[in-house]
Scaffold this active site. Structure first.
Site, PDB file in Angstrom:
ATOM      1  NE  ARG A   1      50.390  62.074  44.145  1.00 18.12           N
ATOM      2  CZ  ARG A   1      51.016  62.562  45.192  1.00 18.12           C
ATOM      3  NH1 ARG A   1      51.881  61.922  45.997  1.00 18.12           N
ATOM      4  NH2 ARG A   1      51.046  63.888  46.056  1.00 18.12           N
TER       5      ARG A   1
ATOM      6  CE1 TYR B   1      49.365  48.432  22.286  1.00 17.16           C
ATOM      7  CE2 TYR B   1      50.371  49.275  24.286  1.00 17.16           C
ATOM      8  CZ  TYR B   1      49.521  49.532  23.303  1.00 17.16           C
ATOM      9  OH  TYR B   1      49.071  50.581  23.168  1.00 17.16           O
TER      10      TYR B   1
ATOM     11  CG  ASP C   1      51.875  42.684  29.533  1.00 11.82           C
ATOM     12  OD1 ASP C   1      50.844  42.239  29.968  1.00 11.82           O
ATOM     13  OD2 ASP C   1      52.114  43.826  29.097  1.00 11.82           O
TER      14      ASP C   1
HETATM   15  O1  P1T Z   1      46.351  50.317  27.235  1.00  8.21           O
HETATM   16  P1  P1T Z   1      47.012  50.290  28.757  1.00  8.21           P
HETATM   17  O2  P1T Z   1      46.188  49.924  29.631  1.00  8.21           O
HETATM   18  O3  P1T Z   1      48.177  51.358  29.085  1.00  8.21           O
HETATM   19  O4  P1T Z   1      48.002  48.737  28.588  1.00  8.21           O
HETATM   20  C1  P1T Z   1      49.039  48.708  27.701  1.00  8.21           C
HETATM   21  C2  P1T Z   1      49.346  47.326  27.297  1.00  8.21           C
HETATM   22  C3  P1T Z   1      50.140  46.508  28.099  1.00  8.21           C
HETATM   23  N1  P1T Z   1      50.480  45.161  27.651  1.00  8.21           N
HETATM   24  C4  P1T Z   1      49.599  44.628  26.807  1.00  8.21           C
HETATM   25  C5  P1T Z   1      50.027  43.142  26.760  1.00  8.21           C
HETATM   26  C6  P1T Z   1      48.730  45.561  26.053  1.00  8.21           C
HETATM   27  O5  P1T Z   1      48.158  44.774  25.031  1.00  8.21           O
HETATM   28  C7  P1T Z   1      48.584  46.510  26.236  1.00  8.21           C
HETATM   29  C8  P1T Z   1      47.504  47.547  25.724  1.00  8.21           C
HETATM   30  N2  P1T Z   1      47.096  47.007  24.421  1.00  8.21           N
HETATM   31  C9  P1T Z   1      46.515  47.475  23.372  1.00  8.21           C
HETATM   32  C10 P1T Z   1      45.624  48.705  23.702  1.00  8.21           C
HETATM   33  C11 P1T Z   1      46.039  46.739  21.998  1.00  8.21           C
HETATM   34  O6  P1T Z   1      45.147  47.007  21.443  1.00  8.21           O
HETATM   35  O7  P1T Z   1      47.138  45.781  22.026  1.00  8.21           O
END
Ligand code: P1T
Length: 381
Positions: free
Chosen positions: A46, A98, A170
């Protein structure tokens, strides 16, 4: 070293014990110590794992960062950034994000005393007006999911700095190949590595990169304390994916550009959002702060909700699925899929209409993609 070389080599020297050319999957939870506290730099997986270290070093290099940390998902990375704040702190966030990010901010973290103001980050005056004495973090997606809106990173970095806050971008939609926010004044970069970085729709992961040692120390402490860490096999898959990031992004962009041109001239498509189109309201900003326009497109068709749903279920080659950034093209309906967590009135007010369709343009042959979209759009008329 240039980008593609760094993607293939940084953090990935031959294995010191065996000479293995490819970083091995160190599938171990723990490490044998010679005496108490005497070890080779790893104690428990971890806290640290050599396969993860390789990925962290590689991603840091791609984002022009001193430090990189990897997580079990993009949301794990985002949560870890926000856990560096304290009850009473305020966050200004772009309103087109998102759906899962919105859900975490608004439905989970408000329970812990954080408050959020969502603004249209295209408008610098709105960002300025939202800043308060308690604002500790500004959170941007650029380009945004799903509307492909851009925020001016250097200008917002300046506003953030004036208020003594930090800026986190992001960068999932652009990927570090097309945009490096730390170079533009951001303090932190977050990725869902599930998307372009992994690139094959076969692994979920996240990452945070920074040049700021204070942030890095706080994040690393929380990475270990909170435990949203990726396993060695997931790190290995991501590392394997990232080697071809530069090649893939070039083809994503060629295809997305052709698909955007096809869609904008289609009589049943009413609007196309793609920063590479000259008519995109922020095309000039995209040219200034990005090195290309990426592989994501959203668009609206005639017929609203029904029209949108019909088209996304009619494609044959392009799969109806959540997610993006893989070799294969994916199509989705944000209002009922990725952005369902946002209340309908708020979602519509932000421009995510019921008829909006999102397309992650893959790296298949361009003509096959256009042919599939052409036959799917035929359902409308
Ligand atoms: O799915 P994950 O790896 O936890 O990531 C989240 C996330 C964070 N930031 C952005 C801009 C994202 O698009 C996402 C995840 N998005 C999708 C699963 C989607 O289909 O838009």
């Amino acid at each position: 070293m240039k980008f593609a070389t760094r993607a293939i080599h940084v953090g990935q020297e031959a294995d010191p014990t065996t000479g293995a050319t490819i970083v091995p999957i160190y599938q171990t939870s723990t490490y044998t110590q010679e005496a108490i506290g005497q070890h080779k730099g790893y104690e428990y997986s971890r806290t640290g794992n050599p396969t993860r270290t390789a990925l962290e070093q590689c991603l840091a290099s791609l984002e022009e960062a001193r430090f990189g940390l990897c997580f079990s998902s993009g949301m794990g990375a985002t949560t870890t950034v926000l856990m560096c704040l304290k009850a009473g702190d305020h966050v200004v966030a772009s309103d087109d994000v998102y759906g899962g990010t919105y859900r975490l901010f608004q439905k989970v973290l408000t329970e812990f005393g954080l408050s959020f103001t969502f603004v249209d980050a295209r408008d610098l005056a709105s960002v300025k007006a939202a800043m308060t004495d308690r604002t500790k973090l500004v959170w941007l997606e650029t380009p945004t999911n799903p509307l492909l809106r851009l925020a001016d990173i250097p200008a917002i970095a300046a506003i953030t700095r004036q208020h003594g806050a930090s800026l986190c971008v992001d960068n999932t939609f652009a990927s570090p190949y097309l945009q490096t926010p730390l170079d533009l004044g951001a303090d932190l970069v977050v990725h869902s590595t599930t998307k372009y970085i992994g690139g094959h729709s076969d692994v979920v992961g996240g990452a945070i990169m920074t040049n700021d040692e204070t942030w890095h120390t706080a994040l690393k402490f929380r990475q270990n304390s909170m435990g949203a860490t990726p396993g060695p096999f997931d790190c290995w898959l991501t590392l394997r994916g990232v080697k071809t990031l530069a090649l893939r992004m070039k083809q994503h962009e060629i295809n997305a550009n052709a698909v955007a041109q096809f869609l904008r001239s289609h009589p049943l498509v009413t609007v196309v959002h793609y920063p590479g189109l000259a008519e995109h309201p922020q095309h000039e900003l995209a040219k200034r702060q990005m090195r290309g326009f990426g592989g994501m497109i959203s668009f609206e068709v005639v017929g609203g909700l029904d029209g949108g749903k019909q088209v996304v279920t009619r494609t044959e080659l392009v799969a109806l699925a959540e997610g993006l950034g893989g070799a294969e093209s994916l199509i989705g309906h944000p209002a009922t899929m990725t952005h369902l967590a946002i209340p309908a009135d708020e979602r519509r007010a932000r421009g995510v209409t019921d008829g909006l369709i999102r397309l992650s343009v893959g790296i298949e042959d361009t003509e096959d993609l256009i042919e599939d979209l052409r036959q799917a759009l035929a359902v409308l008329g």
